[in-house]
Write an enzyme that holds these catalytic residues in place. Structure first.
Site, PDB file in Angstrom:
ATOM      1  N   HIS A 264       0.882  -1.089   0.085  1.00 21.92           N
ATOM      2  CA  HIS A 264       0.019  -0.208  -0.006  1.00 21.92           C
ATOM      3  C   HIS A 264       0.746   1.189  -0.064  1.00 21.92           C
ATOM      4  O   HIS A 264       2.096   1.213   0.527  1.00 21.92           O
ATOM      5  CB  HIS A 264      -0.819  -0.138   1.244  1.00 21.92           C
ATOM      6  CG  HIS A 264      -2.236   0.968   1.094  1.00 21.92           C
ATOM      7  ND1 HIS A 264      -1.915   2.456   1.333  1.00 21.92           N
ATOM      8  CD2 HIS A 264      -3.150   0.675   0.901  1.00 21.92           C
ATOM      9  CE1 HIS A 264      -3.143   2.859   1.195  1.00 21.92           C
ATOM     10  NE2 HIS A 264      -3.875   1.825   0.839  1.00 21.92           N
ATOM     11  N   ASP A 317      -8.067  -5.411  -0.098  1.00 24.10           N
ATOM     12  CA  ASP A 317      -8.584  -6.050  -1.453  1.00 24.10           C
ATOM     13  C   ASP A 317      -8.217  -7.651  -1.142  1.00 24.10           C
ATOM     14  O   ASP A 317      -8.807  -8.255  -1.833  1.00 24.10           O
ATOM     15  CB  ASP A 317      -7.990  -5.425  -2.577  1.00 24.10           C
ATOM     16  CG  ASP A 317      -8.576  -4.074  -2.711  1.00 24.10           C
ATOM     17  OD1 ASP A 317      -7.886  -3.227  -3.282  1.00 24.10           O
ATOM     18  OD2 ASP A 317      -9.862  -4.081  -2.724  1.00 24.10           O
TER      19      ASP A 317
HETATM   20  C1  SDX Z   1      -5.883   0.167  -2.950  1.00 20.83           C
HETATM   21  O1  SDX Z   1      -4.204   4.620  -1.827  1.00 20.83           O
HETATM   22  C2  SDX Z   1      -5.291   3.923  -1.277  1.00 20.83           C
HETATM   23  O2  SDX Z   1      -5.877   4.618  -0.383  1.00 20.83           O
HETATM   24  C3  SDX Z   1      -5.740   2.822  -2.176  1.00 20.83           C
HETATM   25  C4  SDX Z   1      -6.666   2.046  -1.266  1.00 20.83           C
HETATM   26  C5  SDX Z   1      -8.058   2.642  -1.358  1.00 20.83           C
HETATM   27  O3  SDX Z   1      -8.961   2.436  -0.277  1.00 20.83           O
HETATM   28  O4  SDX Z   1      -8.491   3.646  -1.999  1.00 20.83           O
HETATM   29  O5  SDX Z   1      -6.235   1.706  -0.164  1.00 20.83           O
HETATM   30  C6  SDX Z   1      -7.062   0.777  -2.173  1.00 20.83           C
HETATM   31  O6  SDX Z   1      -5.710   0.558  -3.716  1.00 20.83           O
HETATM   32  C7  SDX Z   1      -5.385  -0.994  -2.270  1.00 20.83           C
HETATM   33  C8  SDX Z   1      -4.156  -1.567  -3.131  1.00 20.83           C
HETATM   34  C9  SDX Z   1      -4.814  -2.402  -4.207  1.00 20.83           C
HETATM   35  N1  SDX Z   1      -3.447  -2.922  -4.998  1.00 20.83           N
HETATM   36  C10 SDX Z   1      -2.920  -4.034  -4.827  1.00 20.83           C
HETATM   37  O7  SDX Z   1      -2.919  -4.669  -3.914  1.00 20.83           O
HETATM   38  C11 SDX Z   1      -1.911  -4.408  -6.144  1.00 20.83           C
HETATM   39  C12 SDX Z   1      -0.644  -4.694  -5.655  1.00 20.83           C
HETATM   40  N2  SDX Z   1      -0.121  -3.768  -4.601  1.00 20.83           N
HETATM   41  C13 SDX Z   1       1.056  -3.059  -5.319  1.00 20.83           C
HETATM   42  O8  SDX Z   1       1.039  -2.831  -6.693  1.00 20.83           O
HETATM   43  C14 SDX Z   1       1.902  -1.780  -4.663  1.00 20.83           C
HETATM   44  O9  SDX Z   1       1.625  -2.447  -3.333  1.00 20.83           O
HETATM   45  C15 SDX Z   1       0.798  -0.469  -4.562  1.00 20.83           C
HETATM   46  C16 SDX Z   1       0.642  -0.056  -6.005  1.00 20.83           C
HETATM   47  C17 SDX Z   1      -0.667  -0.732  -4.010  1.00 20.83           C
HETATM   48  C18 SDX Z   1       1.750   0.712  -3.903  1.00 20.83           C
HETATM   49  O10 SDX Z   1       2.884   0.759  -4.485  1.00 20.83           O
HETATM   50  P1  SDX Z   1       3.703   2.008  -4.288  1.00 20.83           P
HETATM   51  O11 SDX Z   1       3.298   2.598  -2.714  1.00 20.83           O
HETATM   52  O12 SDX Z   1       3.794   2.642  -5.459  1.00 20.83           O
HETATM   53  O13 SDX Z   1       5.289   1.213  -3.719  1.00 20.83           O
HETATM   54  P2  SDX Z   1       6.027   0.547  -4.642  1.00 20.83           P
HETATM   55  O14 SDX Z   1       5.220   0.024  -6.111  1.00 20.83           O
HETATM   56  O15 SDX Z   1       7.120   1.600  -5.171  1.00 20.83           O
HETATM   57  O16 SDX Z   1       6.819  -0.635  -3.947  1.00 20.83           O
HETATM   58  C19 SDX Z   1       7.710  -0.428  -2.999  1.00 20.83           C
HETATM   59  C20 SDX Z   1       8.518  -1.582  -2.742  1.00 20.83           C
HETATM   60  C21 SDX Z   1       9.000  -2.139  -4.098  1.00 20.83           C
HETATM   61  O17 SDX Z   1      10.126  -2.791  -3.874  1.00 20.83           O
HETATM   62  P3  SDX Z   1      11.418  -2.280  -4.870  1.00 20.83           P
HETATM   63  O18 SDX Z   1      11.189  -2.557  -6.129  1.00 20.83           O
HETATM   64  O19 SDX Z   1      11.859  -0.857  -4.118  1.00 20.83           O
HETATM   65  O20 SDX Z   1      12.758  -3.230  -4.176  1.00 20.83           O
HETATM   66  O21 SDX Z   1       7.779  -2.788  -2.285  1.00 20.83           O
HETATM   67  C22 SDX Z   1       7.364  -3.705  -3.338  1.00 20.83           C
HETATM   68  C23 SDX Z   1       8.067  -2.949  -4.551  1.00 20.83           C
HETATM   69  O22 SDX Z   1       8.478  -4.093  -5.310  1.00 20.83           O
HETATM   70  N3  SDX Z   1       6.237  -3.822  -3.201  1.00 20.83           N
HETATM   71  C24 SDX Z   1       5.628  -5.273  -3.317  1.00 20.83           C
HETATM   72  C25 SDX Z   1       4.394  -5.136  -3.462  1.00 20.83           C
HETATM   73  N4  SDX Z   1       3.988  -3.972  -3.423  1.00 20.83           N
HETATM   74  C26 SDX Z   1       5.024  -3.002  -3.173  1.00 20.83           C
HETATM   75  N5  SDX Z   1       6.266  -6.534  -3.677  1.00 20.83           N
HETATM   76  C27 SDX Z   1       5.513  -7.477  -3.799  1.00 20.83           C
HETATM   77  N6  SDX Z   1       4.167  -7.232  -3.851  1.00 20.83           N
HETATM   78  C28 SDX Z   1       3.586  -6.420  -3.549  1.00 20.83           C
HETATM   79  N7  SDX Z   1       2.148  -6.362  -3.758  1.00 20.83           N
END
Ligand code: SDX
Length: 380
Positions: A264, A317
């Site tokens: 998140h 989710d």
């Molecule tokens: C919602 O913002 C809100 O309030 C949203 C929400 C709402 O109520 O409106 O809460 C609802 O959108 C929940 C999120 C639903 N999406 C997912 O579950 C999709 C999977 N999640 C990822 O895509 C990710 O966690 C995000 C997009 C949600 C957030 O990503 P960020 O904040 O942009 O962080 P990032 O992608 O830069 O990740 C930071 C690090 C990375 O590692 P490095 O590449 O720096 O080594 O954390 C890792 C990422 O690889 N990481 C994950 C991960 N999410 C982040 N690694 C594995 N699995 C994941 N899901």
């Protein structure tokens, strides 16, 4: 954040940037705390309803008995769609439900008697109407694409129960209705998430609520935001057995792919909404004789445990998708259900933007070619 020449700081994705003040939603990402107008999401999930929570968000206070009855009556009175909207749904019935929802919300702006009225009062009235109409659109499309007639709303049923009734043509069990009600209130508002921010950017240009919520629905349709619940269910089906979870996670991470339902932008502890859906999945999967879905999800949580120290936990989710699946709901309806819950949150964010409206127009730092003279085509 990166530092550029001249002391310019770039905040890609606006990570960590406060762009306005809000009296509505408090999120402490480190502590994993969420409050709507000061009330803990845990209290609301245990004691409130979607309608009462929507009223709290839109009017600022928990309603008394007369207030909630009046709000429910306003929602019931708005449970109708112009005939032309059904024609539009029929004409694109093959499309993904989020495409249909985005199109229908946009078209509704042309039929709403206050469509062009951007006053706070009219915007709030339109938000309540859309809260009632969005479930109608989702349920009507599902029936139409399956060759069935849309099911009329039942005035004796609450918001969540009526949605399930319109979707499946029969009233849901009390337990299924309550679980959907909790799911909707858990999704009702979440500060300046991507879809709410999209709505505020459009409001900032002084466009109307239907335009702002069309942008919000479009933003929510992306898998990084709303699309996760649908992908979590697909992931659980791919994993198929709890014993496969660890290898599945390892393979995805080797390909640098995110695990859906985890991570998140704000929470570095567990998303406080997740536990209320986890309880639902555990109970429902056992009641329906399919406990393995809960076991698969928990095996994925165990496999992701090493990432917890990097602040990656389940989000809202992760469990929601299995609840919908166990309710016999098509997977491509999972994100539209998120949208149904979020209409009050989008509306309150638009109202806040309207209260002290300002055009939202950030900057980009130029890193292109140095100044150069135009060269006529015959000399290039
Ligand atoms: C919602 O913002 C809100 O309030 C949203 C929400 C709402 O109520 O409106 O809460 C609802 O959108 C929940 C999120 C639903 N999406 C997912 O579950 C999709 C999977 N999640 C990822 O895509 C990710 O966690 C995000 C997009 C949600 C957030 O990503 P960020 O904040 O942009 O962080 P990032 O992608 O830069 O990740 C930071 C690090 C990375 O590692 P490095 O590449 O720096 O080594 O954390 C890792 C990422 O690889 N990481 C994950 C991960 N999410 C982040 N690694 C594995 N699995 C994941 N899901």
């Amino acid at each position: 954040m990166s530092g550029e020449k001249g002391g310019i700081e770039i905040h890609r994705g606006l990570k960590g940037v406060y762009f306005d003040r809000s009296p509505t939603c408090f999120i402490d990402g480190r502590a994993g705390e969420l409050r709507y107008r000061g009330y803990s999401i845990h209290d609301l999930a245990r004691h409130s309803t979607f309608e009462e929570t929507a009223c709290l968000l839109l009017e600022g206070e928990l309603p008394d008995a007369a207030g909630i009855e009046n709000f429910r009556a306003r929602l019931r009175a708005a449970r109708e769609l112009p005939g032309a909207i059904y024609d539009i749904i029929r004409s694109i019935a093959h499309a993904h439900p989020m495409e249909v929802l985005r199109t229908a919300v946009s078209a509704l702006g042309a039929f709403d008697p206050e469509g062009a009225d951007n006053s706070r009062e009219a915007t709030c009235r339109k938000g309540v109407r859309l809260a009632a109409q969005v479930p109608m659109i989702v349920a009507a499309h599902d029936n139409i694409r399956k060759g069935r007639k849309p099911v009329p709303a039942r005035p004796d049923l609450g918001h969540a129960a009526n949605f399930l009734h319109m979707l499946k043509g029969e009233a849901p069990s009390e337990d299924a209705a309550r679980l959907m009600d909790v799911d909707m209130l858990l999704h009702a508002e979440h500060g300046s998430n991507a879809s709410s921010f999209a709505a505020r950017v459009v409001t900032g240009t002084e466009a109307n609520l239907h335009a702002s919520l069309t942008a919000a629905v479009a933003a929510l349709s992306g898998p990084a935001h709303g699309g996760a619940a649908e992908n979590v269910m697909r992931m659980a089906q791919e994993v198929a057995e709890p014993a496969n979870a660890a290898a599945y996670v390892k393979a995805k991470r080797r390909r640098r792919e995110p695990i859906m339902g985890f991570g998140h932008r704000v929470y570095r502890a567990e998303d406080p909404r997740a536990r209320h859906m986890r309880e639902g999945v555990e109970r429902l999967s056992r009641e329906m004789g399919q406990p393995h879905w809960f076991d698969i999800l928990q095996a994925l949580v165990d496999a992701m445990a090493p990432y917890a120290r990097h602040g990656i936990h389940v989000n809202v989710d992760f469990y929601a998708g299995v609840v919908y699946y166990l309710n016999g709901i098509s997977e491509d309806l999972f994100v539209p259900i998120f949208a149904i819950g979020r209409v009050p949150g989008w509306t309150v964010q638009v109202l806040e933007q309207l209260d002290q409206n300002i055009l939202i127009r950030p900057l980009t730092h130029y890193t292109g070619p140095a100044p150069r003279d135009y060269v006529p085509i015959d000399r290039r």
